[in-house]
Design a protein around this motif. Structure first.
Motif, PDB file in Angstrom:
ATOM      1  N   GLU A  83       6.051   3.177   2.330  1.00 39.06           N
ATOM      2  CA  GLU A  83       6.607   4.525   2.397  1.00 39.06           C
ATOM      3  C   GLU A  83       8.040   4.494   2.941  1.00 39.06           C
ATOM      4  OE1 GLU A  83       4.866   7.491   1.397  1.00 39.06           O
ATOM      5  OE2 GLU A  83       3.766   5.836   0.480  1.00 39.06           O
ATOM      6  N   LYS A  84       8.817   5.494   2.565  1.00 44.58           N
ATOM      7  CA  LYS A  84      10.154   5.651   3.116  1.00 44.58           C
ATOM      8  C   LYS A  84      10.035   6.380   4.451  1.00 44.58           C
ATOM      9  CE  LYS A  84      12.486   5.597  -1.355  1.00 44.58           C
ATOM     10  NZ  LYS A  84      13.374   6.318  -2.306  1.00 44.58           N
ATOM     11  N   ASN A  86      11.206   7.629   8.043  1.00 45.31           N
ATOM     12  CA  ASN A  86      12.428   8.052   8.716  1.00 45.31           C
ATOM     13  C   ASN A  86      12.713   7.136   9.915  1.00 45.31           C
ATOM     14  OD1 ASN A  86      14.652   9.677   9.348  1.00 45.31           O
ATOM     15  ND2 ASN A  86      13.446  10.891  10.785  1.00 45.31           N
ATOM     16  N   GLN A  91      13.120  -1.405   3.379  1.00 51.24           N
ATOM     17  CA  GLN A  91      12.262  -0.774   2.388  1.00 51.24           C
ATOM     18  C   GLN A  91      11.549  -1.845   1.588  1.00 51.24           C
ATOM     19  OE1 GLN A  91      11.496   2.547   1.912  1.00 51.24           O
ATOM     20  NE2 GLN A  91       9.953   1.625   0.599  1.00 51.24           N
TER      21      GLN A  91
END
Length: 255
Positions: A83-84, A86, A91
């Motif tokens: 997942e990206k 925060n 990545q």
């Protein structure tokens, strides 16, 4: 009296496996990197890690801070690492290899030692590690102000610094955390033993083509299961058990 192994295997918060995920980079995309690892039977240690990583150019190969990284995230939660998130600095892509923690220990991997840096004004362990690095640099500085690389490499602190990591906010909104990383590292490149690979990770729609590519590299790869890291646990179990795809869903094909 119960053996500890019989207790641990029932705990769902602990992972039996370690996962090495690939990512896109200058050497190629994540899929190409996976295939290169399969062909070379080797995972290259490309990046330095830990509090002494910025001194990598000064250090001899014998104390390189470059490492191969694995995550202890339970297999059914590997999707989270894709997942990206925060504040996260890397990545990963849905390609990788799975080994057991027992294999990792036998082949020289160690868990990363996380030290908190969250609350200002406290003397966290990271401060003392940084002090030992500074002292090593000072001892290796000769009269003309030059760093003697031989003296620097002889300092034992650089044998352990790749295993240390900060836990908390770093800079520019980024942070590292034990809670989701639970990282293990192998200093230097990691040699792959195909029979010790539990599974290969890749998106499900690429499994057929990837299987053919891996078989061309080495027939032994054909016997390793392919999993999609976004699958749930039960779907992964059916793949590991070699249950046919049509029998692995709650909706059987009509007769």
């Amino acid at each position: 009296m119960t053996a500890i192994e019989n207790l641990l295997q029932r705990r769902t918060d602990l992972s039996t496996f370690l996962v090495h995920l690939t990512r896109d980079g200058m050497q190629g995309n994540a899929r190409d990197n996976l295939l290169a690892m399969a062909e070379d039977k080797f995972i290259e240690a490309r990046n330095p890690f830990g509090p002494a990583s910025k001194y990598e150019p000064l250090l001899a190969d014998s104390v390189s801070q470059k490492a191969v990284c694995f995550t202890e995230t339970p297999l059914e939660h590997t999707w989270m690492m894709l997942e990206k998130i925060n504040g996260r600095g890397v990545q990963f892509e849905p390609y990788g290899l799975v080994i057991t923690r027992a294999t990792a220990r036998k082949t020289g991997c160690n868990p990363v030692w996380y030290t908190d840096i969250t609350v200002r004004g406290r003397t966290w362990p990271a401060k003392n590690i940084n002090l030992m690095i500074d002292n090593a640099l000072r001892r290796a500085t000769v009269e003309d102000g030059r760093i003697d690389r031989t003296l620097l490499a002889a300092d034992p602190v650089f044998q352990i610094t790749p295993y240390f990591e900060q836990m908390g906010p770093i800079s520019n909104g980024r942070r590292k955390e034990f809670w989701w990383e639970r990282e293990w590292r192998h200093i230097g490149g990691y040699w792959i033993s195909i029979p010790r690979i539990v599974a290969i990770l890749a998106p499900a729609d690429e499994h057929g083509d990837l299987r053919d590519r891996l078989s061309d590299i080495d027939e032994a790869w054909e016997r390793r299961p392919l999993l999609d890291p976004r699958w749930g646990l039960e779907r992964a179990i059916t793949a590991l058990a070699d249950v046919s795809r049509g029998d692995a869903t709650p909706f059987p094909d009509p007769d």
